[in-house]
Design an enzyme around this catalytic site. Sequence first.
Site, short mmCIF file in Angstrom:
data_model
loop_
_atom_site.label_atom_id
_atom_site.label_comp_id
_atom_site.label_asym_id
_atom_site.label_seq_id
_atom_site.Cartn_x
_atom_site.Cartn_y
_atom_site.Cartn_z
N GLY A 79 -6.53 -14.04 7.81
CA GLY A 79 -5.69 -14.99 8.22
C GLY A 79 -4.76 -14.48 9.39
N ARG A 91 5.17 3.00 -3.36
CA ARG A 91 3.93 3.31 -4.23
C ARG A 91 2.41 2.48 -3.39
NH1 ARG A 91 5.33 2.51 -9.94
NH2 ARG A 91 5.38 4.75 -10.07
N PRO A 148 -5.12 2.92 -3.20
CA PRO A 148 -5.21 3.57 -2.10
C PRO A 148 -6.49 2.97 -1.50
CG PRO A 148 -4.96 5.41 -3.85
CD PRO A 148 -5.12 3.82 -4.47
N LYS A 149 -7.51 2.53 -2.03
CA LYS A 149 -8.73 2.15 -1.17
C LYS A 149 -8.39 0.85 -0.50
CE LYS A 149 -13.69 2.23 -2.19
NZ LYS A 149 -14.68 2.43 -3.33
N VAL A 189 2.33 -2.75 3.41
CA VAL A 189 1.49 -1.66 4.25
C VAL A 189 0.70 -2.38 5.16
CG1 VAL A 189 -0.29 -1.36 2.49
CG2 VAL A 189 0.52 0.57 3.88
N GLY A 190 0.12 -3.42 5.09
CA GLY A 190 -0.80 -4.12 5.69
C GLY A 190 -0.32 -4.36 7.16
N GLU A 191 0.86 -4.53 7.43
CA GLU A 191 1.56 -4.62 8.75
C GLU A 191 2.18 -3.43 9.33
OE1 GLU A 191 1.89 -9.33 8.77
OE2 GLU A 191 3.97 -8.00 8.53
#
Lengths: 316, 733
Positions: B244, B618, B622-623, B693-695
């Site tokens: 997206g 947190r 982690p993958k 965390v993705g951005e």
Amino acid sequence: MKAFSYQRATSPMDAAAKATVTPGARFIAGGTNLLDLMKLEIEAPTHLIDVNGIGLDKIEKTEEGGLRIGALVRNTDLAAHEDVRRDYGLLSRALLAGASGQLRNKATTAGNLLQRTRCPYFYDTQQPCNKRKPGSGCSAIGGVSRQLAVVGASPACIATHPSDMAVALRALDAVVETVDAKGMARAIPIADFHRLPGETPDVETALTPGELITAVTLPKPAGGKHIYHKVRDRASYAFALVSVGAIVQKDGSGRVALGGVAHKPWRVEPADALLRRGAKPVIEHLLADAQPTAENSFKVTLVERTLAAVLAEARA
Amino acid sequence: MKFDTPATTNPIDQLKVIGRPTDRIDGPLKTTGTAPYANDRHDVAPNQAYGYVVVAGIAKGRVTAIDTSRARAAPRVLAVVTAQNAGPLGKGIFNVAALLAGPEVQHYHQAVGLVVAETFEQARSAAGLVRLDYELAPGAFDLSTASASAVKPKDGSSGPADAAVGDFAGAFAKAPVTLDATYTTPDQSHAMMEPHATVAVWEGDRLTVWTSNQMINWSAGDLARALGIAREKVRLVSPFVGGGFGGKLFLRADVLLAALGARATNRAVRVALPRPLMANNTTHRPATIQRIRIGCRRNGKIIAIGHESWSGNLPGGAAETAVNQTRLLYAGANRMTATRLAVLDLPEGSAMRAPGEASGMMALEIAMDEMAEKVGMDPVKFRVLNDTQEDPEKPGRPFSQRQLVKCLELGAERFAWNRRNPRPGRVRDGRWLVGMGMAAAFRNNLVTRSAARVRLDNRGVLTVETDMTDIGTGSYTIIAQTAAETMGLPLEKVAVRLGDSTFPVSCGSGGQWGGNNSTAGVYAACMKLRDAVAEKAGLDPAQAVFADGQVRGGDRRLALADIAGDAGLVAEDHIEYGDLDKRYQQSTFGAHFVEAAVDAATCEIRIRRMLAVCAAGRILNPKSARSQVIGAMTMGVGAALMEALEVDKRRGFFVNHDLASYEVPVHADIPHQEVIFLDETDPISSPMKAKGVGELGICGVAAAVANAVYNATGVRVRDYPITLDKLLHGLPA
């Protein structure tokens, strides 16, 4: 995509004959370009003649010591062929610099020669384009033109030919063999095969209606170092900003053809004679009539620097 | 569950399931091609017809005539929908331009109709027969000229247009070392793998759409608004989303047109946007012009920092908030930031991965590199020196967690930054000039309400339902991990159902808020279920221990399956937040390091290796978090080196509107990536102690590449993307 009819040809002459019978027919081989263009209705054939499976997929030695490459030989097979790799490394390297593995598995020798420009305005059917719709104008002139031609263009069209393979064939002095509906064969030197846009950018090759490419022949090996240097913004799967295909002999003589600069693979034979004097005089000769746009004038510098790197590599 | 005090020890802290690099639970569906994406939904309704979108070929003006007669007469065409026959349409609150235009055309490739036929090919062919006549209107298409008439936009959700502290002008004028530079970023396209696609079915006055969307509740609401029907009459289903990046936050033309086509034909209708229409028909990340001024003492301390940004949009559209990170990232007593917005008649500008910060960091972190060089400091040390542990605009307001310095220093160590030659253009490897660059990473952490429903059955299986979406991020998996952890169940006893507007309303996927908030909502529902389980078992909820599919209390040990019984147990709750995000600044931090090589002859730029160090609370998995970050780093390389929607400034559209001409990185461009997550928890963020965390992963990457190219060549490029033509003049052959 418009509705179309489809049939298989049984032989090259049969294919040419079928094409002559049905106006608006097109040959289909790998379909990697034609199908995309049909979906966008840039090409709208009423009839497709499938030329797969009619014996045009062989690579043979010629009596003159060269190679005859069948029109339907896939790009992957051609690039991997032992004789091509040994004697015509330029061709193998140019092929492998193009497209992707999947596309090369499907794309054919003749289809590669006949692929159409990647000018974005050609692909946008809402925009004028003399190549797509003769007389409608060229929206690329004055528009986004970073990828487009710097030499040999016309007020009607500044598109480039996108093929890497064709650049190698031009340097290798290949000959395109064809057959027409009457069974007449002819041999077209690669230099004469692709046309400059002039007033009729929609007419891209020397082929007559219905004429079918049967093979591409290469003269006996020229020796020398074969280098194909393709320059692009990303590392793979991109059309060339510029490319240089060169064969350089030990004494520094050789030949050079350029991609990404013109409506056809760009070679001017007298420029070859200047190779021993370095890149600058060669490019000055090759691009003497260059008329780049503000967005693509960098190509003139870039292609000279690329040729200089090629010549340095050849000396090394 | 209201979260208004920092989290203490809770079931998530057990870390039996959470925090483990679990494979995606939906992975087998995807790798076997059986995950049902919208355009695959042949199963949901019989007798589906196909719609093909008809678009405007001008950027601005009016459709003076629309002739659909030939299209309607074409083989097996069922209907042609246009604004003339669609009935009254409203507009969604998240849309700027109309999704079905007419007669006014607001941007190129704006939809003006839909042809519905029995087959896709018939619909596409007939769409080509619709004839449109236009009256062209002049438009503004060039940000560099339109910026002169830009105005201060109204304050948005991400902050005020203008902010100022101290005396920026005075301090900058007096600063012994100054930088005043202008940077530009181009329009960018989301270029997600899955195009927008929808299957729409009406049953009486009730509409169901199977589509591809990040924000179920927003878009279900906007679909109802657009059609002028009650929200309860709309069901929107989007269990799998093939990417997206912000391009599917909102209702788009495929949904509305499929609904209209289905209504016109009384059939199920599917509509997918063809790739060549996506760049202009849908939204994009707007271009920016950014001016940055930094004033330093000779010792490298920033005393003045100013950041101004200009962008454009259609009337009513928002500005790209590219200055926000500059309000928070570095110390300095005298500060100013300003956002200005011009009117442009290009397609609608909107959110794309890390809207604001991604663009802003592209400029700010080159500026910091330039400033480090001016004061003669290592770029890492310069950033460390100017770290702040409080909101620089509001001294005394702390960050919930801020480990920027640790990210910078650990990254420098792991990347062998000390091998970088600070003098540019000095490292040669054959034909390649080699350089290293780095940048800080920064992206705010957003907290927002998110609900879930959990159902425990007599097999001991827990089913989670929430309208949260998984846009390739791993939502299914981290939600399952959260529920398993909280209920003391093995992962395989948790089933997750997402992306359906009949499920409780979640935070959705966007702004890197999805992971933390959606799992916190699931945690809240599970805690409520624990209470119900304990109560039914006659245990004290505060003492009950949930583990191994059982609940224990005192000497009693009961299987959850038995407690649930045939009737099952259901709980529904949501997470909501107090004012912790006001009292504390919640942000995520990181550092990006890049080694790049530049061909000395052709100036082609190739990345050699990349490292990201992230401090983002947190890490739930982690993958999947690493997948998010390496994807973001790849997108950052695209932004640095190749991605740009090329504007035809005469005709007003993005010219390179397919994936052959809008280049994004391919595998060969990305040889080596490493990601390190700091072992961090943020108890102020949520009960999960997690953050987004993705951005974070994209913010700063492009500047790190730019700085590496500068270090390799000595040529400073301030206009993205950094293509070889911008280096040729500065790098003699």
